[in-house]
Design an enzyme around this catalytic site. Structure first.
Site, mmCIF file in Angstrom:
data_model
loop_
_atom_site.group_PDB
_atom_site.id
_atom_site.type_symbol
_atom_site.label_atom_id
_atom_site.label_comp_id
_atom_site.label_asym_id
_atom_site.label_seq_id
_atom_site.Cartn_x
_atom_site.Cartn_y
_atom_site.Cartn_z
ATOM 1 N N CYS A 1 -5.596 1.694 8.013
ATOM 2 C CA CYS A 1 -5.415 0.339 8.510
ATOM 3 C C CYS A 1 -4.003 0.158 9.031
ATOM 4 O O CYS A 1 -3.102 0.856 8.633
ATOM 5 C CB CYS A 1 -5.683 -0.659 7.404
ATOM 6 S SG CYS A 1 -4.479 -0.560 6.106
ATOM 7 N N CYS B 1 1.597 -4.663 15.441
ATOM 8 C CA CYS B 1 1.659 -4.234 14.038
ATOM 9 C C CYS B 1 1.072 -5.302 13.127
ATOM 10 O O CYS B 1 1.495 -6.460 13.183
ATOM 11 C CB CYS B 1 3.114 -3.965 13.679
ATOM 12 S SG CYS B 1 3.382 -3.731 11.913
ATOM 13 N N CYS C 1 6.861 -8.053 6.945
ATOM 14 C CA CYS C 1 8.011 -7.608 7.736
ATOM 15 C C CYS C 1 8.390 -8.738 8.672
ATOM 16 O O CYS C 1 7.525 -9.412 9.227
ATOM 17 C CB CYS C 1 7.668 -6.354 8.532
ATOM 18 S SG CYS C 1 9.047 -5.745 9.543
ATOM 19 N N CYS D 1 3.339 8.140 1.816
ATOM 20 C CA CYS D 1 3.804 7.090 2.724
ATOM 21 C C CYS D 1 4.097 5.842 1.891
ATOM 22 O O CYS D 1 3.197 5.269 1.273
ATOM 23 C CB CYS D 1 2.714 6.829 3.760
ATOM 24 S SG CYS D 1 3.179 5.559 4.935
ATOM 25 N N CYS E 1 6.829 -6.898 15.510
ATOM 26 C CA CYS E 1 6.336 -6.046 16.588
ATOM 27 C C CYS E 1 4.896 -6.491 16.867
ATOM 28 O O CYS E 1 4.122 -6.726 15.934
ATOM 29 C CB CYS E 1 6.387 -4.577 16.185
ATOM 30 S SG CYS E 1 8.063 -4.057 15.756
ATOM 31 N N GLU F 1 0.815 -1.198 0.000
ATOM 32 C CA GLU F 1 0.000 0.000 0.000
ATOM 33 C C GLU F 1 0.858 1.261 0.000
ATOM 34 O O GLU F 1 1.943 1.287 0.576
ATOM 35 C CB GLU F 1 -0.866 0.040 1.251
ATOM 36 C CG GLU F 1 -1.954 -0.987 1.238
ATOM 37 C CD GLU F 1 -2.683 -1.003 2.563
ATOM 38 O OE1 GLU F 1 -3.923 -1.015 2.532
ATOM 39 O OE2 GLU F 1 -2.033 -0.988 3.607
HETATM 40 N N1 SAH Z 1 9.182 -0.715 10.083
HETATM 41 C C1 SAH Z 1 9.327 0.663 10.288
HETATM 42 C C2 SAH Z 1 8.454 1.514 9.383
HETATM 43 C C3 SAH Z 1 7.045 1.042 9.117
HETATM 44 S S1 SAH Z 1 5.912 1.115 10.419
HETATM 45 C C4 SAH Z 1 9.093 1.014 11.743
HETATM 46 O O1 SAH Z 1 8.639 0.150 12.487
HETATM 47 O O2 SAH Z 1 9.426 2.120 12.131
HETATM 48 C C5 SAH Z 1 5.627 2.852 10.606
HETATM 49 C C6 SAH Z 1 5.116 3.218 11.986
HETATM 50 O O3 SAH Z 1 3.781 2.716 12.219
HETATM 51 C C7 SAH Z 1 5.983 2.646 13.092
HETATM 52 O O4 SAH Z 1 6.243 3.612 14.079
HETATM 53 C C8 SAH Z 1 5.099 1.547 13.617
HETATM 54 O O5 SAH Z 1 5.453 1.174 14.897
HETATM 55 C C9 SAH Z 1 3.716 2.149 13.505
HETATM 56 N N2 SAH Z 1 2.639 1.170 13.650
HETATM 57 C C10 SAH Z 1 2.660 -0.144 13.384
HETATM 58 N N3 SAH Z 1 1.473 -0.712 13.662
HETATM 59 C C11 SAH Z 1 0.672 0.254 14.143
HETATM 60 C C12 SAH Z 1 -0.673 0.284 14.626
HETATM 61 N N4 SAH Z 1 -1.435 -0.797 14.642
HETATM 62 N N5 SAH Z 1 -1.167 1.471 15.054
HETATM 63 C C13 SAH Z 1 -0.407 2.583 14.998
HETATM 64 N N6 SAH Z 1 0.861 2.618 14.536
HETATM 65 C C14 SAH Z 1 1.407 1.469 14.129
HETATM 66 FE FE1 SF4 Z 2 7.991 -4.304 10.971
HETATM 67 FE FE2 SF4 Z 2 7.689 -3.612 13.517
HETATM 68 FE FE3 SF4 Z 2 7.730 -1.706 11.595
HETATM 69 FE FE4 SF4 Z 2 5.652 -3.415 11.818
HETATM 70 S S1 SF4 Z 2 6.275 -1.872 13.295
HETATM 71 S S2 SF4 Z 2 6.680 -2.810 9.934
HETATM 72 S S3 SF4 Z 2 6.691 -5.324 12.470
HETATM 73 S S4 SF4 Z 2 9.402 -3.098 12.193
#
Ligand code: SAH
Ligand code: SF4
Length: 367
Positions: A344, A118, A111, A104, A115, A91
């Site tokens: 999302c 996520c 990934c 974005c 986390c 996306e």
């Molecule tokens: N992998 C990288 C970049 C992609 S995620 C990272 O983790 O930084 C971009 C941002 O969205 C990150 O700060 C991530 O922690 C956040 N994110 C992931 N899942 C989320 C959710 N369910 N609600 C809000 N933010 C979220």
């Molecule tokens: Fe990957 Fe964590 Fe970033 Fe989600 S928040 S994209 S799992 S590094």
């Protein structure tokens, strides 16, 4: 296999033209046509000799990922779903504001870092995106939006995308070479000419790759912190077990040595009852004492069976106030594009408003 020219930066394209027996300035012309004019058809490159155009038609393509879904939200947010041949695709979201348009961009399909809050992490890792797939997201957005009036200002801009954030699907620093090449094209004056500070890489904290990024392409850096101590961060951002907070903070300081006058943006997803207490905010102040930084608080974006909840507005307010009282600039990420589901998992209102306007608005709402 024809060479996809979107996979090459200007240096790579020049070398490839060299192999065809063509001069460097020809590579530059084609690079302009592709990235500045958005032309994918060699026949339309009118200042290129017909013989070269025919040669290119034989040996090359200019191919962005195929759009499987494109949608516009009432607030001007745009979303594209690209077919990259696997899983559910990737996306890309465009968020227009008065003085900027932020795209974005995704860097991987899925990934590997898992986390816990996520949705991408829950899907697991599929594969790295190619340079063409990364820069192709910008290529599609820039050239499909440039003839449309901005929903907020009504203006038509030649370059509607003024900022890029690598905050879509994936961990950009885990796809290092392709991401750095794509960043180089974003910054190149012969292509998109974005300034270093208008391009942000967001990382969960891959320490060695942060050092390499500082050397190779010190764009703005956002670090996904999400917890103020190792015990908690080990649980929700598992890469912390490999690169704990002490090392991460040291890496942030080293990064800023390459990007003077910059700051780190610490992203902090707020999870109700997990990391949103006043004591967590106070620990954050201790932790980040020696790092010039701003905070971006992100209310958790729920997805089915996540097991987490978004905090109440009051907890976010208190948390923010503690940081602000300690002198930090804090933004709270707003959610945009909710009606097209740009909100999302990964792509929820990703954008920190660095001017603090959102903050002011939030204050007004709170008052
Ligand atoms: N992998 C990288 C970049 C992609 S995620 C990272 O983790 O930084 C971009 C941002 O969205 C990150 O700060 C991530 O922690 C956040 N994110 C992931 N899942 C989320 C959710 N369910 N609600 C809000 N933010 C979220
Ligand atoms: Fe990957 Fe964590 Fe970033 Fe989600 S928040 S994209 S799992 S590094």
């Amino acid at each position: 296999m024809p060479q996809n020219l979107l996979d090459l930066d200007l240096e790579g394209l020049t070398a490839w033209f060299g192999e065809l027996g063509e001069k460097p300035f020809r590579a530059r012309q084609v690079f302009h046509w592709m990235h500045q004019s958005g032309v994918a058809d060699f026949a339309q490159m009118t200042d290129i000799a017909k013989s070269l155009r025919e040669k290119l038609q034989q040996h090359a393509t200019i191919q962005a990922p195929a759009i499987s879904y494109a949608h516009a939200s009432a607030d001007g947010t745009r979303k594209w779903l690209f077919d990259v041949g696997v899983a559910n695709g990737i996306e890309t979201v465009f968020i227009p504001e008065d003085d900027r348009g932020t795209l974005c961009v995704s860097s991987q399909v899925g990934c590997a870092l898992e986390c816990t809050f996520c949705s991408t992490g829950r899907q697991g890792f599929n594969r790295n995106l190619t340079v063409a797939e990364i820069i192709g997201q910008l290529w599609v957005a820039q050239h499909s939006l440039k003839h449309e009036p901005n929903r907020t200002t009504g203006e038509i801009s030649e370059r509607p995308v003024s900022n890029v954030v690598m905050m879509g699907m994936g961990e950009p620093l885990a796809n290092f070479e392709n991401v750095v090449t794509a960043l180089g094209i974003m910054l190149d004056d012969h292509a998109y000419g974005l300034s270093r500070r208008r391009v942000t890489v967001s990382t969960s904290g891959l320490v060695p790759a942060m050092d390499r990024l500082a050397e190779r392409c010190p764009v703005a850096l956002a670090v996904s912190l999400h917890a103020p101590n190792d015990a908690l961060r080990d649980q929700i951002v598992p890469i912390n077990k490999k690169y704990p907070l002490r090392e991460l903070m040291a890496a942030c300081r080293r990064y800023l040595a390459h990007a003077p006058r910059d700051f780190i943006t610490f992203e902090y997803v707020m999870l109700a009852g997990v990391n949103d207490r006043a004591e967590h905010a106070r620990q954050l102040i201790e932790l980040t004492r020696d790092v010039p930084c701003k905070f971006n608080l992100i209310p958790f974006n729920p997805f089915p069976e996540s097991g987490y909840e978004k905090p109440r507005a009051e907890s976010i307010r208190v948390f923010r106030q503690i940081l602000q009282d300690a002198g930090y600039v804090v933004t709270t990420r707003k959610t945009r594009g909710g009606d097209i589901d740009a909100a999302c998992g990964q792509l929820a209102g990703k954008v920190a408003d660095k001017s603090g306007r959102v903050l002011k608005r939030m204050h007004k709402e709170a008052a």
